[in-house]
Design a protein around this motif. Structure first.
Motif, mmCIF file in Angstrom:
data_model
loop_
_atom_site.group_PDB
_atom_site.id
_atom_site.type_symbol
_atom_site.label_atom_id
_atom_site.label_comp_id
_atom_site.label_asym_id
_atom_site.label_seq_id
_atom_site.Cartn_x
_atom_site.Cartn_y
_atom_site.Cartn_z
ATOM 1 N N SER A 136 0.859 -1.187 0.000
ATOM 2 C CA SER A 136 0.000 0.000 0.000
ATOM 3 C C SER A 136 0.895 1.236 0.000
ATOM 4 O O SER A 136 2.059 1.178 0.404
ATOM 5 C CB SER A 136 -0.912 0.017 1.226
ATOM 6 N N SER A 169 0.621 5.776 0.648
ATOM 7 C CA SER A 169 -0.216 6.880 1.106
ATOM 8 C C SER A 169 0.650 8.113 1.270
ATOM 9 O O SER A 169 1.777 8.031 1.770
ATOM 10 C CB SER A 169 -0.889 6.523 2.440
ATOM 11 N N THR A 211 -8.523 -1.509 -6.446
ATOM 12 C CA THR A 211 -8.210 -0.080 -6.484
ATOM 13 C C THR A 211 -6.745 0.147 -6.852
ATOM 14 O O THR A 211 -5.836 -0.366 -6.189
ATOM 15 C CB THR A 211 -8.494 0.574 -5.126
ATOM 16 N N ASP A 213 -6.467 6.034 -5.168
ATOM 17 C CA ASP A 213 -7.504 6.607 -4.315
ATOM 18 C C ASP A 213 -7.082 8.048 -4.031
ATOM 19 O O ASP A 213 -6.090 8.285 -3.346
ATOM 20 C CB ASP A 213 -7.605 5.793 -3.026
ATOM 21 N N SER A 243 -8.053 11.795 -2.538
ATOM 22 C CA SER A 243 -8.944 12.595 -1.693
ATOM 23 C C SER A 243 -8.846 14.050 -2.111
ATOM 24 O O SER A 243 -7.757 14.541 -2.471
ATOM 25 C CB SER A 243 -8.551 12.460 -0.219
ATOM 26 N N ARG A 279 -13.691 11.895 -2.701
ATOM 27 C CA ARG A 279 -12.795 10.792 -3.066
ATOM 28 C C ARG A 279 -13.025 10.426 -4.525
ATOM 29 O O ARG A 279 -14.150 10.488 -5.035
ATOM 30 C CB ARG A 279 -13.045 9.559 -2.192
ATOM 31 N N TYR A 280 -11.940 10.034 -5.160
ATOM 32 C CA TYR A 280 -11.973 9.538 -6.533
ATOM 33 C C TYR A 280 -11.271 8.186 -6.518
ATOM 34 O O TYR A 280 -10.083 8.099 -6.203
ATOM 35 C CB TYR A 280 -11.278 10.482 -7.495
ATOM 36 N N LEU A 281 -12.008 7.131 -6.845
ATOM 37 C CA LEU A 281 -11.452 5.787 -6.831
ATOM 38 C C LEU A 281 -11.280 5.300 -8.263
ATOM 39 O O LEU A 281 -12.248 5.280 -9.045
ATOM 40 C CB LEU A 281 -12.384 4.830 -6.078
ATOM 41 N N ARG A 326 -10.501 1.983 -10.205
ATOM 42 C CA ARG A 326 -10.466 0.549 -9.960
ATOM 43 C C ARG A 326 -10.482 -0.207 -11.286
ATOM 44 O O ARG A 326 -11.104 0.227 -12.257
ATOM 45 C CB ARG A 326 -11.662 0.136 -9.092
ATOM 46 N N SER A 345 -3.212 4.193 -2.216
ATOM 47 C CA SER A 345 -3.758 2.989 -2.839
ATOM 48 C C SER A 345 -3.512 1.808 -1.921
ATOM 49 O O SER A 345 -2.407 1.634 -1.406
ATOM 50 C CB SER A 345 -3.115 2.708 -4.205
#
Length: 898
Positions: free
Chosen positions: A407, A409, A437, A440, A442, A449-451, A453, A531
């Protein structure tokens, strides 16, 4: 021109805190100033220039750490220095900065609204600048736009305004050939009513403003008649427009003219060659008063060296205290840097002014987070990434691979709410089976939020409100950008009271696809990117994650491929611009180059030089570099024409050796194929002596763009390595003895052609034809000597279609069928291989070489071999009888250029 009978007008200056300061009075006349530059006799690369001089240091002036010295705090390591001689014709010096110009105020005579004729004569270092200002009556103030002449991407460019606000633009249909000297006269005419319901712009070139002028391509015709706005702007030369954003002319302007009407009345005619050195204001022949601004000056300065002093060693003996300095050209400093440049993406992305956050992710194998090169941006946190695991993206250093539990961030500094753009590179072998996803984002707008996928056969983008409600949606069933490096972009922009979101995929080096949707509300600003990835994305390569405060940017474009396929010139210009390195380029440098590798700057520049077979060298007139491409060396007019008996000092020392012989040449492309070219027959062939010279092999690996190139480069290398001609390594000229040569000799640059007529009788009778590879110069009170290090110019004479000399194909094999006396005016010539010689009257005359004698063929008769040549004998002064079977060849044998 008379050489000064007192002391040579030398000028030695230091750049102290941005001001050139004259220190000539401290330069010891007992020691000569010695300057070297270019390639040494045995060298393949240009060395850093050197300038040796001795300074009087009795007062401690040149001790950098002496607090009582007048230059304390102003001199030290790499202090700029230049050495000049003030002699020859005057000119307007143009430093090339904003505010450097010569101008005359607006007058009624300059308020031309009809036909216009503008002419500019300059010796510039930046003719090839992307956008270049030369001369104009044009400002961006209200009512200030009339017209200006400049260059754009190597083509003459002319703009004019009808209403003072909007402009009409015309570019010459062909680019001018810039002479190696850099001097070119450029003209443009505007016919506002061509009699056919339109307007016509025509460009011209000449060697000087005196003409004769030649058309530069066909006329540029516009529908509808036109006129020129009567503005209140002054007429300027140099930084002619100012706020336009073009580059200002750098070098020298010799003269300019503005005429009312095509070939009409002169309304401005500054002749800078007629002005006194040091003048800051003068009146031209039309009564216009010209004033110099910024760093411009009227000068006859011939800069002989520009460099830097890195050390100030002080010596003393008895009552004498002195400093012997050795200044060096800029190549010394750049040659000491061994750190490779960062990847092209890492260098390029931070140059976008709209960049808000950026994480290259090029960390080492033991990294635990990804740093950001932007101040104030916190590192990107990551888990489950295998760092530095994939180095297959040309525009990047090694990037991480996503693990099954990975992940990422990162917090994004808030920008002004509005349009934004998130982008990253990735390489995914195949879409995951279930919806996973990838990104991701923000934000602070209506959608929080915009995802993004993905899964096999499906890509979705969701815009979610603060409570998780879906307010925007993109669903694609076809995109499958997998199996290669790609770019993913999420772009959100305002559209009236709505927000448009677009998802974009780009296959790096290929095509792309854009899908979008719109929802009510505002975009806000990006606050976070992350993500969770997931096991379905294990093995994906990722990197170069960035956020921009604009709706779109193309900053990744070409940097992702490491600029693969750009020209040698584009590579050099871009690198020099990125590093703030002054670089003047002569020629197109059109050979295509491969990806930019992670090498030091100088190595990258020389990689392009090697590929293009040009010469990268130091400028004399400024602290910077110059490059002349291979084509600028072809078929040159002589920059300096000498006579052996009147201009040469000391003996010429011809050398016939094997220093440059290469008859077996192999060229390989980096990570590509190779090609080999050999000469197996002839005097310099691979055959053992006496049939040849034996094998002299050479191999090189070049950063070529395609596998089509090695064979061409191997052939060119063989051509250069088997050119059979005597070398004259050193040509000595004494300008104190031959002052008439000063103007020409002081313009000679590395790569220029020099000829020597009337060689002594013990040498071959033909004019000696040479290319300057390097030089040494000695200056003192009463001495000014030049030594040129030279190689033959012959191999640079290449074929040109329709040229009377270089447009002819040589025989494949011909010889005399019968002997001939020294006075015979006909020769019987047999063709032993290939087609017969031409008999067309329009192909006459041409010169052939027979046994060292050049004869001029005025007619050829006969449709079978042997043919009869009607000739004029002894064109090169050789008088001799000729024997049967003597080889017959064109006197000038051009080859097909690379």
């Amino acid at each position: 021109m008379t050489f000064p009978q007192t002391a040579l007008p030398l000028r030695v200056e230091l750049n102290l805190a941005g001001t050139w300061t004259d220190i000539t009075h401290d330069v010891y006349s007992r020691d000569q100033i010695r300057i070297t530059g270019g390639r040494a006799d045995e060298g393949t690369k240009v060395d850093a220039g050197r300038c040796l001089m001795t300074l009087n240091n009795r007062g401690g002036k040149y001790v950098p750490r002496n607090p009582t010295g007048p230059y304390y705090g102003l001199i030290g390591r790499n202090t700029p220095v230049r050495v000049s001689v003030l002699t020859g014709a005057n000119y307007l010096g143009l430093p090339g900065n904003v505010g450097d110009y010569a101008s005359t105020p607006d007058t009624a005579a300059l308020d031309i609204t009809g036909d216009l004729d503008v002419r500019f004569d300059g010796t510039l270092t930046n003719w090839g600048a992307t956008n270049l200002e030369l001369i104009g009556k044009f400002t961006f103030a209200t009512g200030g736009r009339s017209w200006f002449l400049g260059m754009r991407n190597g083509f003459p460019h002319f703009e004019w305004s009808v209403d003072g606000a909007n402009t009409i633009q015309a570019d010459a249909p062909v680019a001018p050939v810039i002479p190696p000297s850099g001097r070119l006269a450029l003209a443009v005419t505007l016919d506002v009513n061509n009699g056919a319901g339109g307007a016509t712009v025509q460009f011209y070139t000449a060697s000087t403003i005196a003409g004769p002028w030649s058309y530069l391509g066909a006329p540029v015709v516009f529908a509808g008649t036109t006129s020129i706005f009567n503005s209140n702007a002054p007429l300027k030369i140099g930084d002619a427009v100012g706020s336009l954003g073009f580059t200002s002319a750098s070098g020298a302007c010799h003269a300019a003219q503005v005429r009312s009407g095509i070939g009409g009345t002169l309304v401005a005619a500054p002749d800078f060659t007629a002005q006194t050195a040091g003048t800051t204001s003068f009146t031209d022949s039309t009564g216009k008063t010209w004033t110099l601004a910024g760093g411009t000056d009227i000068s006859n300065r011939r800069v002989r060296f520009s460099g830097e002093i890195s050390s100030w060693p002080t010596r003393w003996e008895a009552t004498d205290v002195y400093t012997q300095v050795e200044a060096a050209g800029i190549l010394r400093r750049y040659g000491q840097g061994t750190s490779p440049l960062a990847s092209t993406l890492r260098r390029r992305i931070p140059t976008d002014p709209a960049l808000v956050a950026y994480w290259p992710m090029e960390e080492g194998a033991s990294a635990t987070q990804a740093m950001s090169p932007l101040p104030g941006v916190q590192p990107l946190s990551a888990t489950g990434l295998q760092w530095a695991a994939d180095d297959t993206l040309p525009g990047s250093a090694a990037l991480p691979v996503v693990g099954s539990t990975a992940s990422i961030s990162a917090t994004v500094p808030l920008a002004t709410p509005g349009n934004w753009h998130v982008e990253m590179v990735y390489n995914l072998a195949a879409m995951p089976a279930s919806l996973t996803t990838v990104l991701d984002v923000s934000a602070t707008g209506t959608a929080r939020r915009y995802l993004v996928r993905v899964q096999t056969g499906n890509v979705q983008v969701q815009a979610l409100a603060d409570d998780g409600t879906q307010i925007g949606f993109i669903n694609a069933t076809s995109p499958d950008f997998t199996g290669s490096w790609s770019r993913l972009q999420l772009i959100v922009a305002t559209s009236g009271s709505n927000t448009t979101m677009n998802i974009v995929w780009v296959t790096i080096g290929g095509g792309g696809l854009t899908l979008g949707s719109t929802f009510a509300g505002s975009p806000g600003a990006v606050s976070r990117v992350s993500s969770p990835f997931g096991s379905g994305l294990a093995g994906m390569r990722i990197g170069h994650l960035s956020v921009f405060s604009v709706a779109n940017t193309d900053i990744y474009y070409n940097a992702d491929t490491a600029f693969n396929g750009e020209s040698a010139r584009q590579r050099m210009e871009r690198l020099a611009g990125e590093e703030g390195l002054p670089l003047a380029i002569l020629g197109l440098g059109a050979e295509l180059i491969g990806t930019q590798r992670s090498l030091p700057l100088l190595d990258l520049l020389r990689e392009a030089e090697d590929l293009d077979h040009g010469i990268l060298y130091e400028s004399r007139d400024r602290l910077g570099l110059a490059y002349r491409d291979r084509t600028s060396l072809y078929n040159q007019a002589p920059a300096l024409a000498l006579s052996y008996h009147t201009d040469i000092v000391g003996p010429l020392e011809p050398v016939d050796d094997d220093q440059h012989v290469r008859n077996d040449v192999t060229v390989a492309r980096i990570n590509g194929s190779s090609a080999r070219s050999t000469l197996d027959v002839g005097a310099l062939s691979t055959q053992a002596p006496p049939l040849g010279v034996g094998r002299y092999d050479d191999s090189s690996t070049l950063n070529l763009y395609s596998d089509d190139q090695p064979a061409q480069h191997a052939g060119w290398g063989l051509h250069m390595g088997t050119w059979d001609e005597t070398r004259y390594p050193v040509v000595r000229v004494n300008l104190a003895r031959s002052p008439a040569l000063i103007d020409a000799a002081t313009t000679v640059k590395v790569g220029d052609r020099v000829t020597i007529a009337s060689p002594p009788p013990w040498l071959p009778p033909d004019t000696i034809d040479l290319i300057v590879q390097g030089y040494a110069e000695t200056l003192s009170q009463f001495e000014w000597a030049l030594e040129f290090n030279c190689t033959p110019a012959g191999p640079w004479n290449v074929a040109y279609l329709d040229d009377a000399t270089f447009g002819r194909a040589d025989t494949a094999g011909s010889s005399l069928a019968a002997s001939a006396t020294s006075t015979a005016t006909t020769l019987s010539v047999a063709t032993t291989s290939g087609p017969l010689w031409t008999t067309a009257a329009g192909d006459m005359p041409f010169d052939v070489r027979v046994g060292g004698e050049v004869v001029r063929v005025t007619a050829v008769t006969g449709t079978t071999s042997p043919q009869t040549f009607t000739v004029t004998r002894s064109i090169n002064g050789v008088v001799k009888a000729q024997t049967a079977s003597t080889d017959v060849r064109l006197a000038t044998q051009p080859v097909i250029a690379l």
